[in-house]
Enzyme design. Structure first.
Site, short mmCIF file in Angstrom:
data_model
loop_
_atom_site.label_atom_id
_atom_site.label_comp_id
_atom_site.label_asym_id
_atom_site.label_seq_id
_atom_site.Cartn_x
_atom_site.Cartn_y
_atom_site.Cartn_z
N LYS A 178 0.45 -1.47 0.44
CA LYS A 178 -0.04 -0.15 -0.06
C LYS A 178 0.98 1.40 -0.13
O LYS A 178 1.27 1.35 1.04
CB LYS A 178 -0.83 0.12 1.14
CG LYS A 178 -1.37 1.15 0.76
CD LYS A 178 -2.96 1.28 2.07
CE LYS A 178 -1.64 2.72 3.23
NZ LYS A 178 -1.69 4.18 2.42
N GLU A 252 9.81 1.23 10.88
CA GLU A 252 10.94 1.98 10.10
C GLU A 252 10.45 3.61 10.68
O GLU A 252 9.47 3.45 9.51
CB GLU A 252 11.13 1.89 8.30
CG GLU A 252 11.73 1.01 8.30
CD GLU A 252 13.55 0.80 8.68
OE1 GLU A 252 14.02 1.80 8.36
OE2 GLU A 252 14.40 -0.53 8.39
N CYS A 286 13.84 11.00 5.83
CA CYS A 286 13.95 10.25 7.60
C CYS A 286 14.95 10.58 8.01
O CYS A 286 15.49 11.14 8.96
CB CYS A 286 13.56 8.66 7.54
SG CYS A 286 14.26 7.64 6.75
N GLU A 386 9.69 15.71 15.26
CA GLU A 386 10.42 15.86 13.81
C GLU A 386 10.03 16.46 13.10
O GLU A 386 8.47 16.48 13.33
CB GLU A 386 10.08 14.33 13.42
CG GLU A 386 10.30 13.79 11.46
CD GLU A 386 10.18 12.92 11.72
OE1 GLU A 386 9.70 11.88 11.56
OE2 GLU A 386 11.37 12.13 10.47
#
Ligand code: NAD
Length: 531
Positions: A178, A252, A286, A386
């Site tokens: 997906k 992750e 990331c 983040e």
């Protein structure tokens, strides 16, 4: 805008309309135009259909395929992706605004990942454990798991697809992927290439947002799920897996990667690399080094050079239309991401000192200026959370111990950078930094053969290299007991006949021995029978 690309879902080697009848919309972040309001979103029945197809392929045409044939199919698929890299990239650029050069590189890396794992498909061996005082002979087989699912973030759909699907297939599993609802079009366009290379059901692609992802993570027949995305969603994935069939999970997740610049560093290099990591994919990476810790003696010099590096990108007109081949920096991915980054800019202005940028860029599209804050309060949200945009904080330190402490003061542990000319210091500090990867005199970029992944709340599991393949294999240990084996294969009746013959032979030997003894004794007692 007319739909010139596929928007349905891809199951069993065919594009099909989602039975859910749900659709979602994508707008261009570069200028707000409508890209499509007809992207199909997979519901429960669609996911069941994808799982059925993947299960059949696992039990048959793909799972039972000779590994060398699996490798050939994957090599071919890699070549097809490579040929069409730019066309596929264009679709993701349209949807989420990243520069086409960056997304093309993403598809080339995805192709290389398929090539890399194709090369491993026929090299999956087990081990033999010889008899020891603690046990018998054992064979350890490494087997595929079954139907695996992958869920991707939107920043590089191509690489996230390949990281999850290539090792799964090489190991003999089948896959349902997906892509993110913000960037599904490039991966979805792989359908014809998948059909050309693989049996039906080997790779299935389902669009949709969180609801579709939750269906995958909760499905009772899916045995493994690999997730890339935010830490908050990662927690939910783990929960869905625990509440359904305890499927294997690899995560992750996000990062807040530190960059430590020591007083002996090449400041020009550190500034150039920091600018590169801040601007690549508009900071939506990331592993981007978003917290800079710099020795107090070189901080001002570094900020000056960093500003020069940002200005140089501007001067060569490399920020703008993401479809232009010379563009290096596009807009942020969508309105939600844009609003999120702007809200962090306001936090930075309150909790720190703005030194570069700090606002939206232009009035069209979701562009922001590369931004640097210094002296930000340690407990400020911009120092801890983040941002996922071209925004960094710079803070000074005096000693190595202090730098290590600051770098580790985070819930994340994805990646880190160290700038120093001393290799001894670099290795010493590397041991102390709590991350899954570290770059010395560079920013960290994953490569094919090396494992990539996080520690702490950046997740667990590894993608890339042999470690990435191991996530898609499970061991089965077979114990062998040694038994005496007859020289020839014989039936039970043969054995019984043999036993009878053996009995007759033994009887005659015993009798002759007995008769012989009797004769001997008769002789010794003068011919009298004594027993
Ligand atoms: P996100 O968590 O919002 O979404 C990621 C994916 O999860 C999407 O496909 C989304 O549809 C799906 N999803 C959302 N809610 C779900 C739910 N309840 N159940 C199942 N699936 C659900 O993340 P994002 O905004 O798309 O991506 C940005 C994040 O991804 C950042 O935190 C970034 O650091 C991280 N990221 C990590 C890596 C890595 O390798 N560690 C790589 C790229 C991006």
């Amino acid at each position: 805008m007319a739909s010139t690309f596929e928007t349905r879902i891809f199951i069993n080697n065919e594009y099909v309309e989602a039975k859910s009848k749900d659709v979602f919309t994508i707008h261009s972040p570069a200028d707000g135009t409508l890209i499509s309001d007809q992207v199909h979103s997979a519901g429960e029945q669609d996911i069941d259909a994808a799982v059925d197809a993947a299960q059949k392929a696992f039990k048959g045409s793909w799972g039972r395929q000779d590994p060398i044939e699996r490798a050939k199919a994957m090599f071919k698929f890699a070549d097809l992706i490579r040929e069409k890299a730019q066309d596929l990239a264009r679709l993701d650029t349209l949807a989420m605004g990243s520069a086409i050069s960056t997304q093309t590189m993403g598809y080339r890396i995805a192709a290389d990942l398929f090539t890399y794992y194709a090369g491993l498909a026929d090299k999956i061996h087990g081990e033999a454990i010889y008899p020891t005082s603690t046990g018998p002979y054992k064979i350890v087989q490494r087997e595929p798991i079954g139907v695996c699912a992958g869920i991707g973030a939107w920043n590089v759909s191509s690489i996230l697809f390949a990281w999850k699907v290539a090792p799964a297939l090489a190991a003999g599993n089948t896959s349902i992927f997906k892509p993110s609802e913000k960037a599904p079009l490039g991966v979805l366009a792989l359908g014809p290439m998948i059909k050309e290379c693989f049996p039906p059901g080997t790779i299935n692609i389902v669009n949709g947002a969180g609801k579709t992802g939750a269906l995958l993570a909760s499905h009772m027949q899916i045995r493994q799920i690999a997730f890339t995305g935010s830490t908050a969603t990662g927690r939910k994935i783990q929960e869905y897996a625990a509440k359904s069939n305890l499927k294997r999970v690899s995560l992750e997740l996000g990062g807040k990667s530190p960059s430590i610049i020591f007083e002996d560093a090449d400041v020009d290099l550190a500034a150039a690399k920091t600018a590169e990591s801040t601007l690549m994919n508009t900071g939506q990476i990331c592993a981007m080094a978003s917290r800079v810790y710099i020795h107090e003696t070189i901080a001002d010099d570094f900020i000056l050079r960093l500003k020069k590096a940002f200005d140089a990108v501007d001067q060569r007109n490399a920020i703008g239309d993401p479809l232009a081949e010379t563009t290096e920096v596009g807009p942020l991915a969508d309105q939600a991401q844009f609003d999120r980054v702007l809200s962090f800019l306001e936090i930075g202005k309150t909790d720190g000192e703005l030194v570069i940028g700090g606002a939206r860029r232009g009035q069209t599209g979701l562009f922001v200026q590369p931004t640097v804050f210094k002296n930000v309060a340690r407990d400020s949200r911009i120092a801890k959370e983040e941002v996922f945009g071209p925004v960094i904080t710079v803070q000074v330190f005096q000693t190595e111990e202090e730098a290590i402490k600051l770098a580790n003061d985070t819930v994340y542990g994805l990646s880190a950078c160290l700038y120093t000319k001393s290799i001894a210091r670099a290795l010493r500090v590397s041991r102390e930094i709590e991350t899954g990867s570290i770059a010395i005199n560079d920013w960290y970029f994953p490569s094919l053969g090396a494992p990539f992944g996080g520690v702490k709340q950046s997740g667990y599991g590894r993608e890339g290299g042999m470690e990435g393949l191991n996530d898609y294999l499970q061991t089965k240990t077979i114990q062998i007991k040694e038994v005496a084996v007859l020289p020839n294969k014989r039936s039970r009746a043969d054995c019984q006949r043999n036993q009878h013959q053996y009995y007759l032979v033994m009887k005659s030997i015993l009798r002759s021995t007995f008769d012989g003894n009797v004769r001997k004794r008769r002789a010794s007692v003068g011919g009298q029978l004594v027993s």
